[in-house]
Design a protein around this motif. Sequence first.
Motif, short mmCIF file in Angstrom:
data_model
loop_
_atom_site.label_atom_id
_atom_site.label_comp_id
_atom_site.label_asym_id
_atom_site.label_seq_id
_atom_site.Cartn_x
_atom_site.Cartn_y
_atom_site.Cartn_z
N ARG A 120 39.28 28.89 30.38
CA ARG A 120 38.68 29.79 31.21
C ARG A 120 39.74 30.07 32.43
O ARG A 120 39.87 31.10 32.90
CB ARG A 120 37.40 29.07 31.79
N GLU A 121 40.40 28.94 33.07
CA GLU A 121 41.24 28.98 34.16
C GLU A 121 42.56 29.57 34.02
O GLU A 121 43.10 30.21 34.74
CB GLU A 121 41.49 27.50 34.78
N GLN A 122 43.09 29.25 32.83
CA GLN A 122 44.47 29.57 32.30
C GLN A 122 44.74 30.83 31.77
O GLN A 122 45.70 31.47 31.49
CB GLN A 122 45.50 28.33 31.73
N ILE A 123 43.57 31.47 30.95
CA ILE A 123 43.68 32.41 30.11
C ILE A 123 42.69 33.60 30.38
O ILE A 123 43.09 34.44 30.83
CB ILE A 123 43.54 32.12 28.77
N VAL A 124 41.32 33.31 30.33
CA VAL A 124 40.34 34.30 30.27
C VAL A 124 39.93 34.65 31.77
O VAL A 124 40.06 35.87 32.07
CB VAL A 124 39.03 33.61 30.02
N ASP A 125 40.02 33.86 32.72
CA ASP A 125 40.13 34.45 33.96
C ASP A 125 41.09 35.29 34.53
O ASP A 125 40.86 36.40 35.04
CB ASP A 125 39.90 33.39 35.07
N PRO A 126 42.58 34.87 34.53
CA PRO A 126 43.62 35.60 34.71
C PRO A 126 43.90 37.02 33.79
O PRO A 126 43.94 37.92 34.58
CB PRO A 126 44.75 34.93 34.43
N MET A 127 43.44 36.88 32.55
CA MET A 127 43.32 38.21 31.89
C MET A 127 42.42 39.14 32.28
O MET A 127 42.64 40.25 32.28
CB MET A 127 43.22 37.67 30.46
N TRP A 130 43.37 40.76 35.22
CA TRP A 130 44.43 41.53 34.98
C TRP A 130 43.91 43.02 34.34
O TRP A 130 44.27 44.16 34.62
CB TRP A 130 45.70 41.01 34.01
N LEU A 131 43.09 42.99 33.34
CA LEU A 131 42.23 43.74 32.79
C LEU A 131 41.53 44.64 33.93
O LEU A 131 41.53 46.08 33.75
CB LEU A 131 41.35 43.44 31.79
N GLY A 132 40.87 43.94 34.85
CA GLY A 132 40.33 44.78 35.94
C GLY A 132 39.08 45.74 35.78
O GLY A 132 38.89 46.46 36.55
N SER A 133 38.40 45.65 34.88
CA SER A 133 37.07 46.55 34.60
C SER A 133 36.10 45.87 34.66
O SER A 133 36.00 44.53 34.57
CB SER A 133 37.40 47.59 33.37
N GLU A 134 34.74 46.39 34.78
CA GLU A 134 33.53 45.96 34.47
C GLU A 134 33.27 45.05 33.49
O GLU A 134 32.72 43.79 33.61
CB GLU A 134 32.41 47.11 34.69
N ASP A 135 33.69 45.16 32.31
CA ASP A 135 33.57 44.40 31.03
C ASP A 135 34.92 43.68 30.84
O ASP A 135 35.04 43.25 29.80
CB ASP A 135 33.30 45.20 29.91
N ALA A 136 35.79 43.30 31.85
CA ALA A 136 37.02 42.81 31.55
C ALA A 136 36.87 41.38 30.89
O ALA A 136 37.52 40.91 30.02
CB ALA A 136 37.82 42.56 33.04
#
Length: 184
Positions: A120-127, A130-136
């Motif tokens: 969660r901390e190292q992959i999902v949340d940063p990604m 970065w994706l930056g949309s509502e369903d990111a």
Amino acid sequence: MATTPTSRTSAETKARIVLVAQDVFSTKGYSHAGLREIAAKAEVAASLVIKYFGTKAKLFEEALVAAIQPAQHFQQDRTKLGEAIVAAVLDPQSRMQSPAMIALALGDAESREIVERIVREQIVDPMASWLGSEDARVRAINILAMTMGFSIFHRNMDQSLSESERWNSGQCFARSLQDLVDRA
């Protein structure tokens, strides 16, 4: 400030222990890996592993964090994420141990908690950021899930594939990932 030879040796020793731990955790899994085995393969005393990391859980956490390097992909051109991930997975010279470490750790409650938090901390949340949309977040989770499967298959099970099949598989996967990135 200059580094003393002792601290340089300590840092190198700690790094060697982490590399060996990644190898052991990615082949045996968390529950079957032992600190003594990791110490022996790193050619250090088990007491030194305990001194540096304290517990197997802490060593696993540090080894997993070191094995995950997603930030480099989020610094790139968004139009190239699929290709970049496929290139990293299919490159036989790249150390790609985090998918196996994650998969093999899920059967143990202690390591599963570590995996869930670190992923969660190292992959999902940063990604997702970065994706930056509502369903990111959902897209980030799907990218992770797909990449895990692709990585595990191509790193461990694709021996019967021809180079053409391997290349075509990579191209198909890159397009699928890119579709998730581009869906804004």
